[in-house]
Design a protein around this motif. Structure first.
Motif, PDB file in Angstrom:
ATOM      1  N   TYR A   4       0.765  -1.284   0.025  1.00  0.00           N
ATOM      2  CA  TYR A   4      -0.049  -0.035  -0.107  1.00  0.00           C
ATOM      3  C   TYR A   4       1.041   1.336   0.043  1.00  0.00           C
ATOM      4  CZ  TYR A   4      -3.438   3.397   1.703  1.00  0.00           C
ATOM      5  OH  TYR A   4      -4.142   4.611   2.058  1.00  0.00           O
ATOM      6  N   ARG A   8       1.346   4.035  -2.990  1.00  0.00           N
ATOM      7  CA  ARG A   8       1.028   5.393  -2.831  1.00  0.00           C
ATOM      8  C   ARG A   8       2.374   6.128  -3.325  1.00  0.00           C
ATOM      9  NH1 ARG A   8      -4.357   5.983  -2.611  1.00  0.00           N
ATOM     10  NH2 ARG A   8      -4.739   3.730  -2.964  1.00  0.00           N
ATOM     11  N   ARG A  11       2.952   6.109  -7.226  1.00  0.00           N
ATOM     12  CA  ARG A  11       1.998   6.967  -7.823  1.00  0.00           C
ATOM     13  C   ARG A  11       2.116   8.654  -7.664  1.00  0.00           C
ATOM     14  NH1 ARG A  11      -4.480   5.710  -7.235  1.00  0.00           N
ATOM     15  NH2 ARG A  11      -5.302   7.250  -8.255  1.00  0.00           N
ATOM     16  N   LEU A 286      -0.219  12.341  -0.571  1.00  0.00           N
ATOM     17  CA  LEU A 286       0.441  11.281  -0.065  1.00  0.00           C
ATOM     18  C   LEU A 286       0.320  11.036   1.485  1.00  0.00           C
ATOM     19  CD1 LEU A 286       2.222   8.840  -0.870  1.00  0.00           C
ATOM     20  CD2 LEU A 286       4.091  10.488  -0.550  1.00  0.00           C
ATOM     21  N   ASP A 289      -3.061   9.901   2.585  1.00  0.00           N
ATOM     22  CA  ASP A 289      -3.049   8.523   2.458  1.00  0.00           C
ATOM     23  C   ASP A 289      -2.495   7.575   3.390  1.00  0.00           C
ATOM     24  OD1 ASP A 289      -4.704   8.507   0.124  1.00  0.00           O
ATOM     25  OD2 ASP A 289      -3.059   8.572  -1.464  1.00  0.00           O
TER      26      ASP A 289
ATOM     27  N   ASP B 118      -4.833  12.011 -12.095  1.00  0.00           N
ATOM     28  CA  ASP B 118      -4.035  12.500 -10.864  1.00  0.00           C
ATOM     29  C   ASP B 118      -3.354  13.750 -10.894  1.00  0.00           C
ATOM     30  OD1 ASP B 118      -4.922  10.326  -9.352  1.00  0.00           O
ATOM     31  OD2 ASP B 118      -2.907   9.200  -9.981  1.00  0.00           O
TER      32      ASP B 118
END
Lengths: 302, 281
Positions: A4, A8, A11, A286, A289, B118
Motif C-alpha cells: 500500500y 502510494r 503514484r 500522500l 493516504d 491524478d
C-alpha cells in the motif's frame, strides 16, 4: 501494508514527474523562450545569445535532462524583472501565505466542526437548518465579494482599513476560510450522524454511558476519520482561494506574487510557483493516504 | 385505497421555488436586459461620471467613465452565462467521454487517463489557468477552453466508476452477445443508464464555474475589455469601493445569488434523481 505504502509513493512520484514534464513541454512549445526573456527591441544576435545561455540550441532531450537535473540541484531560474532567483522571491512571501492559510484552516476547522456537531445534535430542528443554510451560503459566496464586504464594513462601521500587510490577519483569513468552513460543517454533520446511529453507539448507550461521554469519546474519533481526507482535499481550494484573497486584501503572499508574475509574464516565476503548488498538493495527498494507516486500522488488514 | 402506498414526491421547498424564479429572472435579464436602458454598454459620457443609482436616465448609476451600470450588468450577465454554460458543458463532455473510455478499454488507455486525472487533481484549475494565461495572449476562446477544463477530472473519475459497475450488469453482456459494437454498447446503452451521475455533477460544477470565471475576471486575467462580465465589472469598481459601492456590490450580489440559486436547485435535483445520495435530513 508495505505494498500500500509503495504504491502510494510510486503514484505520487509518477504524478509529479508528469506534471514537471508537462510544464516543460508547455513552456518550450508556447513560443521562443529566448525572445520572451530578451528585451523587446533586442537584435537577433542578443536573442541567439540568450538561447545559447539557456541551452536552447541543444537537442530537446538534452534540454529536458538538464531541466530535470536543474530542478534536483535546486536551480529554478531567475525572475526577468528583478533578476533574483525565483525561489528567493517565493521564500520571501511564503511566511505571509502560511500565516494566512494556517489561520484560515484553523478557523475553518474549529468553527466548521463545532457548527457541524451542533447541527447533528439538533438534527431536524431550527439550529440544524440554520447551520445547513450557512453552509450553502458559504459555498455560494464568492471570496472576493465577501472580502470586499468585510473591507467596506470595516471602513464604514469601525473606521479601520483592513487591507495591506500590516492589517490584522483575521479578516483575510475569515474570507479565505469561509468556503472550507461551510463544507467542514456539512461534512462533520453527516459524518457524526452516521456514527451516532452506528451499532456500537447503541451498545454504548445500553451500557449506560452518559450522552456527552458517548459523543466525545465514542462518536467523535470515528467521525473524524473522513475529515482527514476532507482537510487534504480542501488544500487545493485553500491555495486557489488564497490567490484571490491575497489580491483583495493586498496581502503580500505567494498568491499575489503569482498574479503579478502572470500579469507581467514572468515565466520563470510562474513556472516555479506552479511546480511548488503541484509538489505541495501531491505531498499532502500522500500524507493523507499514509495517515489513514495510522488512524484507520481497517486499511492495515487489507 | 387503503393498504396501497402511493409514491408521492415531496413538494418543492420554497427555497428551490425562489431559486428557480431568480434563475429565470437572471436568464431573462441576460437576454433582454440591454433593452431596459437607452445606452450602449461601451458608451462613455464625460458629464455623467459616477452617478449613484436612481439618477435620472441611469437607474443603477454610472461608472468612472460615465457608462450605464444597468446595461453593463446585462451584457456582463450574458457573457457570464455563456461562459458558465459552455465551460461546464465542455468539462462535462470531455470528462465523461474520457471516463467511459477508460472503463471501456482498460489497459494502457485507462492507465494514461487515470494518470491525467491524478495530475489535474494535483493542480487547482485557477493555477493551471494562470499558468496558461502567462504564456499565451488572452482571447475569449482560450479563456472559454480553460474554464471548460474546470472539473473534467471529477466527471472522468465518476463516469469511470459508474461505467465499471454498469459493465457488471446483465444487459451489457446481452447487448454484446447480440453483436453490438463497443461504441454502440457504451454510448447507446451504458451512457443513458449512468447519465444521472454526470447530471448531478453538472449542478455541482455549474456554480463553481461561475465562481471561477468571475474570480479570474476579477483578477483582471479573464474576460478582457471592451468585452465585459460580472467579475470584470467588479474588478473595475473595486478601487472605488468606498465612494461608488454600486460598481462592486450590484455585480457581486448577482454572482452570489446566481451561485446560491443554482446550488440550492442542484441539491434538490440530486435528492430527486439519486435517492442513494440523499443527504441526511
Amino acid at each position: 501494508m508495505t505494498g500500500y505504502i509503495l504504491s502510494r509513493v510510486l503514484r505520487a512520484i509518477i504524478t509529479l514527474l508528469i506534471t514537471v514534464s508537462l510544464v516543460f513541454i508547455f513552456i518550450r512549445f508556447s513560443g521562443d523562450p529566448a525572445a520572451a526573456l530578451a528585451p523587446p527591441d533586442a537584435p537577433q544576435e542578443v536573442i541567439d545569445q540568450y538561447a545559447r545561455a539557456m541551452g536552447l540550441d541543444q537537442p530537446l532531450w538534452q534540454q529536458y535532462t538538464s531541466y530535470i537535473g536543474g530542478l534536483f540541484r535546486g536551480e529554478f531560474g531567475y525572475s526577468i524583472h528583478t533578476g533574483r532567483p525565483v525561489e528567493a522571491l517565493f521564500l520571501d512571501r511564503l511566511p505571509y501565505t502560511l500565516h494566512l492559510g494556517l489561520t484560515a484552516l484553523s478557523i475553518a476547522l474549529v468553527l466548521g466542526i463545532a457548527l457541524g456537531a451542533i447541527a447533528a445534535i439538533n438534527r431536524g430542528r431550527l439550529l440544524d437548518r440554520a447551520v445547513m443554510g450557512f453552509s450553502v451560503f458559504a459555498f455560494a459566496m464568492p471570496n472576493f465579494l465577501f472580502g470586499l464586504c468585510l473591507i467596506l464594513i470595516g471602513a464604514l462601521v469601525f473606521q479601520v482599513f483592513l487591507a495591506g500587510a500590516s492589517a490584522n490577519v483575521l479578516f483575510p483569513a475569515l474570507t479565505l476560510g469561509l468556503a472550507a468552513m461551510g463544507s467542514f460543517a456539512r461534512f462533520a454533520r453527516s459524518s457524526l450522524l452516521e456514527t451516532i446511529n452506528a451499532p456500537f453507539m447503541r451498545a454504548a448507550e445500553a451500557r449506560g454511558i452518559p450522552f456527552a461521554r458517548r459523543l466525545i469519546l465514542h462518536a467523535a474519533p470515528n467521525a473524524a476519520i473522513p475529515l482527514v481526507t476532507l482537510v487534504g482535499l480542501s488544500l487545493g481550494a485553500l491555495i486557489a482561494g488564497s490567490v484571490v484573497t491575497e489580491q483583495v486584501f493586498a496581502w503580500p503572499g505567494v498568491g499575489q506574487l503569482l498574479v503579478r508574475s502572470v500579469a507581467t509574464r514572468d515565466i520563470a516565476t510562474v513556472q516555479f510557483l506552479v511546480l511548488a503548488v503541484a509538489f505541495t498538493m501531491i505531498m499532502a495527498n500522500l500524507i493523507v493516504d499514509l495517515l489513514y494507516l495510522v488512524i484507520d486500522p481497517r486499511i492495515r488488514v487489507k | 385505497m387503503s393498504g396501497v402506498a402511493t409514491y408521492r414526491p415531496s413538494p418543492m421547498p420554497w427555497s428551490v421555488r425562489l431559486s428557480l424564479v431568480f434563475i429565470a429572472a437572471f436568464v431573462l435579464f441576460a437576454l433582454f436586459g440591454q433593452f431596459l436602458s437607452p445606452h450602449e454598454f461601451r458608451a462613455t459620457s464625460m458629464f455623467d461620471r459616477l452617478l449613484p443609482p436612481g439618477s435620472p436616465e441611469y437607474l443603477l448609476g454610472t461608472d468612472a467613465r460615465g457608462r450605464d451600470v444597468l446595461v453593463r450588468l446585462a451584457v456582463g450577465a450574458q457573457i457570464t452565462l455563456i461562459v458558465a454554460i459552455a465551460g461546464t458543458l465542455i468539462g462535462a463532455i470531455l470528462g465523461s467521454l474520457l471516463g467511459i473510455l477508460a472503463a471501456a478499454r482498460r489497459g494502457p488507455t485507462e492507465a494514461v487517463i487515470v494518470a491525467a486525472i491524478d495530475v489535474q487533481a494535483s493542480l487547482p484549475i485557477i493555477v493551471v489557468a494562470l499558468f496558461v494565461l502567462a504564456m499565451f495572449d488572452n482571447s475569449f476562446v482560450l479563456f472559454l477552453l480553460l474554464i471548460g477544463l474546470n472539473g473534467w477530472e471529477v466527471y472522468a473519475r465518476l463516469m469511470r466508476g459508474a461505467t465499471l459497475s454498469a459493465k457488471e450488469h446483465g444487459y451489457v453482456t446481452a447487448v454484446r452477445a447480440l453483436g453490438a459494437s463497443p461504441m454502440r454498447i457504451y454510448l447507446r446503452h451504458v451512457l443513458p443508464n449512468i447519465l444521472n451521475v454526470a447530471l448531478v455533477q453538472f449542478t455541482v460544477n455549474l456554480p463553481l464555474t461561475v465562481l471561477l470565471e468571475t474570480a479570474l475576471s476579477f483578477l483582471g486575467l479573464g474576460v478582457q475589455p471592451p468585452l465585459t462580465s460580472l467579475g470584470q465589472i467588479m474588478s473595475e469598481g473595486r478601487d472605488r469601493l468606498l465612494t461608488a459601492w454600486w460598481l462592486t456590490l450590484f455585480p457581486g450580489a448577482i454572482i452570489f445569488l446566481l451561485a446560491l440559486s443554482v446550488s440550492l436547485t442542484g441539491d434538490w435535483l440530486r435528492d430527486r434523481l439519486d435517492p442513494t445520495l440523499r443527504s441526511e435530513r
